[in-house]
Design an enzyme around this catalytic site. Structure first.
Site, PDB file in Angstrom:
ATOM      1  N   HIS A  78      -7.472  -4.899  10.214  1.00  0.00           N
ATOM      2  CA  HIS A  78      -7.210  -4.648   8.795  1.00  0.00           C
ATOM      3  C   HIS A  78      -5.951  -5.373   8.330  1.00  0.00           C
ATOM      4  CE1 HIS A  78      -4.769  -0.691   9.657  1.00  0.00           C
ATOM      5  NE2 HIS A  78      -3.931  -1.659   9.466  1.00  0.00           N
ATOM      6  N   ASN A 132      -7.685  -3.015  14.329  1.00  0.00           N
ATOM      7  CA  ASN A 132      -9.085  -3.300  13.988  1.00  0.00           C
ATOM      8  C   ASN A 132      -9.214  -4.491  13.050  1.00  0.00           C
ATOM      9  OD1 ASN A 132      -8.113  -2.273  11.613  1.00  0.00           O
ATOM     10  ND2 ASN A 132      -9.463  -0.494  11.527  1.00  0.00           N
ATOM     11  N   GLU A 134      -9.832  -1.983   5.431  1.00  0.00           N
ATOM     12  CA  GLU A 134     -10.426  -1.739   6.743  1.00  0.00           C
ATOM     13  C   GLU A 134     -11.687  -2.596   6.913  1.00  0.00           C
ATOM     14  OE1 GLU A 134      -8.755   0.014   8.724  1.00  0.00           O
ATOM     15  OE2 GLU A 134      -7.990   1.875   7.879  1.00  0.00           O
ATOM     16  N   ASP A 159       0.816  -1.211   0.000  1.00  0.00           N
ATOM     17  CA  ASP A 159       0.000   0.000   0.000  1.00  0.00           C
ATOM     18  C   ASP A 159       0.852   1.265   0.000  1.00  0.00           C
ATOM     19  OD1 ASP A 159       0.892  -0.553   2.586  1.00  0.00           O
ATOM     20  OD2 ASP A 159      -1.104  -0.935   3.370  1.00  0.00           O
TER      21      ASP A 159
HETATM   22  C1  F6R Z   1       1.350  -1.545   6.075  1.00  0.00           C
HETATM   23  C2  F6R Z   1       0.091  -2.259   6.214  1.00  0.00           C
HETATM   24  C3  F6R Z   1      -0.688  -2.268   7.480  1.00  0.00           C
HETATM   25  C4  F6R Z   1       0.147  -2.646   8.696  1.00  0.00           C
HETATM   26  C5  F6R Z   1      -0.709  -2.640   9.962  1.00  0.00           C
HETATM   27  C6  F6R Z   1       0.129  -2.924  11.194  1.00  0.00           C
HETATM   28  O1  F6R Z   1       1.893  -1.726   4.782  1.00  0.00           O
HETATM   29  O2  F6R Z   1      -0.326  -2.803   5.267  1.00  0.00           O
HETATM   30  O3  F6R Z   1      -1.747  -3.164   7.356  1.00  0.00           O
HETATM   31  O4  F6R Z   1       0.706  -3.906   8.498  1.00  0.00           O
HETATM   32  O5  F6R Z   1      -1.332  -1.393  10.115  1.00  0.00           O
HETATM   33  O6  F6R Z   1       1.033  -1.880  11.371  1.00  0.00           O
HETATM   34  P1  F6R Z   1       2.195  -1.983  12.466  1.00  0.00           P
HETATM   35  O7  F6R Z   1       3.095  -3.079  12.019  1.00  0.00           O
HETATM   36  O8  F6R Z   1       2.892  -0.646  12.414  1.00  0.00           O
HETATM   37  O9  F6R Z   1       1.548  -2.263  13.768  1.00  0.00           O
END
Ligand code: F6R
Length: 239
Positions: free
Chosen positions: A137, A135, A142, A67
């Protein structure tokens, strides 16, 4: 799902990193899907260190990332492209011509079609690395009422904005991102998920033990045949 509970983030980084190093050595022209955020950093450290020590080369590897923020220049210090350069690419011998990234400033439909075609042209993603949001995701898919397919432009939720806005000290955090869809993630041949810390425990429980529902996008991973989940004890506390 193959669930592995290890003692610390560092141990997880070494275990997941070793898995990558072995895979790349066995498949030097493999296609890797990467994630940003805190969870994969120890894994990237391990891969970068192995590269520096001559134990692996990323010269033939192709990569796609999950992303990217919209409405943010690609060279901004908080772009996911910059994150990957700093945390992995610039620390290895990877050929940047083989690094593909979603463009958050392009037309989302055209960009989605371009990315899907580029992944297909490389023969699909061999290993996709994932983190999980508080959450539930995955990438920036989301919680919602349906599972998405290819890449799309998403309005970020307050939970994600709260978690990530700490990184933005100069400009407000973008409210939109372009993300690989659930379908694109599920088409990866192998998936590695890393989750650490108590803030992920509820999402991890729902992912592994809950019903498969777009209300917890990560729960779809129950339907993938090759998922390895690395957890620390805090993230695994509710299992
Ligand atoms: C980032 C992504 C997000 C993260 C998720 C966890 O490329 O796709 O889904 O993997 O928000 O983020 P952290 O690892 O910072 O807790």
């Amino acid at each position: 799902m193959d669930i592995r509970i290890l003692g610390s983030e560092k141990e997880i980084g070494a275990a997941a990193g070793r898995l990558y190093v072995d895979f790349i050595n066995a498949n030097p022209t493999c296609v890797l899907g990467f994630a940003t955020g805190a969870s994969p950093v120890p894994t990237y450290d391990y891969i970068a260190q192995s590269c520096r020590q001559g134990k692996v080369s990323l010269k033939g590897v192709s990569t796609f990332n999950l992303d990217e923020y919209c409405d943010l220049p690609r060279d901004h210090k908080n772009s996911y492209f910059t994150f990957m350069c700093e945390n992995l690419f610039s620390r290895t011998d990877i050929d940047m011509a083989n690094v593909d990234f979603l463009d958050g400033n392009a037309d989302p439909d055209e960009e989605s079609a371009r990315y899907a075609a580029a992944i297909k042209a490389k023969g699909g993603i061999d290993i996709q690395l994932l983190g999980i949001g508080r959450n539930g995701h995955i990438a920036f898919n989301e919680p919602g009422d349906k599972f998405t397919d290819e890449a799309w432009r998403v309005a970020l939720t307050q939970s994600t904005i709260d978690a990530n806005s700490i990184y933005f000290d100069d400009i407000p955090m973008p409210r939109y991102a372009i993300t690989m869809g659930i379908g694109s993630i599920m088409r990866s041949k192998k998936i590695i998920m890393i989750a650490t810390g108590a803030s992920k425990a509820e999402a991890v429980k729902n992912m592994i033990k809950g019903p498969v529902t777009p209300a917890c996008p990560a729960s779809i991973l129950q339907q993938h045949s090759d998922v390895t989940v690395f957890l620390d004890p805090a993230a695994a506390a509710l299992l």
